[in-house]
Design an enzyme around this catalytic site. Sequence first.
Site, mmCIF file in Angstrom:
data_model
loop_
_atom_site.group_PDB
_atom_site.id
_atom_site.type_symbol
_atom_site.label_atom_id
_atom_site.label_comp_id
_atom_site.label_asym_id
_atom_site.label_seq_id
_atom_site.Cartn_x
_atom_site.Cartn_y
_atom_site.Cartn_z
ATOM 1 N N MET A 19 59.132 10.820 15.746
ATOM 2 C CA MET A 19 58.711 9.689 14.921
ATOM 3 C C MET A 19 59.602 9.501 13.695
ATOM 4 O O MET A 19 60.395 10.368 13.338
ATOM 5 C CB MET A 19 57.258 9.886 14.474
ATOM 6 C CG MET A 19 56.258 9.920 15.617
ATOM 7 S SD MET A 19 54.559 10.191 15.063
ATOM 8 C CE MET A 19 54.238 8.645 14.192
ATOM 9 N N HIS A 20 59.446 8.345 13.065
ATOM 10 C CA HIS A 20 59.952 8.035 11.720
ATOM 11 C C HIS A 20 61.457 7.809 11.624
ATOM 12 O O HIS A 20 61.923 7.310 10.600
ATOM 13 C CB HIS A 20 59.589 9.140 10.724
ATOM 14 C CG HIS A 20 58.171 9.591 10.761
ATOM 15 N ND1 HIS A 20 57.115 8.748 10.535
ATOM 16 C CD2 HIS A 20 57.630 10.819 11.003
ATOM 17 C CE1 HIS A 20 55.973 9.429 10.625
ATOM 18 N NE2 HIS A 20 56.266 10.680 10.918
ATOM 19 N N ASP A 34 55.575 10.973 19.227
ATOM 20 C CA ASP A 34 55.434 12.215 19.989
ATOM 21 C C ASP A 34 54.059 12.858 19.828
ATOM 22 O O ASP A 34 53.502 13.392 20.791
ATOM 23 C CB ASP A 34 56.547 13.207 19.641
ATOM 24 C CG ASP A 34 56.706 13.460 18.150
ATOM 25 O OD1 ASP A 34 55.908 12.945 17.341
ATOM 26 O OD2 ASP A 34 57.653 14.184 17.792
#
Length: 498
Positions: free
Chosen positions: A83-84, A242
Amino acid sequence: MKAEKKQYIGIDLGTSSVKLLLVDGDGAILKSVSRDYPLYFPHPGWSEQNPLDWWDAVVSGVKELISGTDASSIAGIGCGGQMHGLVILDKDDNVIRPAILWNDGRTAAEVDYLNNEIGRNKLSALTANIAFAGFTAPKVLWVEHNEPENFAKIAKIMLPKDYINYKLTGVHCCDYSDASGMLLLDVEHKCWSDEMLSICHVTKDQMPALFESSDAVGEVLPEIAELLGLGAGVKVAAGAGDNAAAAVGTGTVGNGVCNISLGTSGTVFISSDKFGVDPNNALHAFAHADGCYHLMGCMLSAASCNKWLCEEILHTDDYAAEQAGITADKLGCNPVYFLPYLMGERSPINDTDARGAFIGMSMDSSRQDLVQAVLEGVAFAIRDSFEVAKSLGLDIRASKLCGGGAKSPLWRTIIANVLGISLEIPLTEEGPGYGGAMLAMVACGAYSSVRDCAAALTRVTDVIRPDPEISARYEAQYAKFRLLYPALKDTFKAFRTL
């Protein structure tokens, strides 16, 4: 609804490698393939990857995964991804610069600006979260402040797994669970926040289209299907971040179900039917891949702490041998403590300056003490997020446990006793990749919902229960652990390297 006898590809786009699964409609894993790719640290505390390396690994991996398989049997693909990470594309959909990853700590100034000048209360009202260094919005501001020539080229802002979906389908897409971690989404109402986009000086046209995780965003492009060896009409699910994908893969769906993921990072994931926010924003309030919501605590370094100690310091990759002498009588009795903040920390302290530290060592401290301290330090940090959940009135008596670290029987025992809860080990411990395959099944109509799919395919194979005596010892140790970070907080700041 019974699944068809089709096959599905689940992709776990991780930080160090991509893992691909070939799964049949009854949930059996037929084959798995992994591909590593480089991770770059161009400055202390920075972490980057080249999105083209992800794509090359997926192409190579899929070709091997489906070799010898009837291509016409593959119905769908679903991806769970780290992520991110900030992926920025120009007007021709070329990658502008390396992706800035979830564990990158360069955005301290931008986080301070967002939290203190824009204000935590305003951020929480707009997005249900405050700014953390790993989130995407601070990275967008960092690029604007430090690489204005790259910022000016941005035509699309994407997340890692969404870049793979774009390469597969030609669609700029994102699901709500992954978008929740950008600090650009109105999580409660599941739409981009116009005000947050304005604060970050980007437009809605620069953002991908939003989908539920189990929605089909499109089909694999004909030229890509030919490249990969797939048949025509393979659907691609929007996929999930995830942690949400791993939660689906372990059956962590529905109200009040918990999952702990012990991977490179560590997470405490609590699913909920209703939207809710931690008033102190120590836990993230995100959308879930099952169409509802979840609260999540995330520590940046979990199993990676053990990998660092064993491989970089002790020069061994035989983790089991290092843990072999740590018997039950030693649990809760270790005089050595470890703060697992090797990359700074997110939940619940939100401190990019925090660093790893051993405390309590003496002349008789052993190699084994250090190994045990690392395992326990990660468990204590996970408990920090549990304590926040308890303060919100959540009564968690059991949790699923997944991730690479969960394969250690010793670590399972330590976590169960530090938390004082039962840990349920899923029959299939393939985390985001398995969840991605399940989302593809729903996207293809094999199951009517994510929850129906999880009910049909996920099972618990083992339960680890806490021992009252060991738990009592850890209770005393955890009280001491909680003294350490506050005592060192100002020291960490004085040694800031970013």
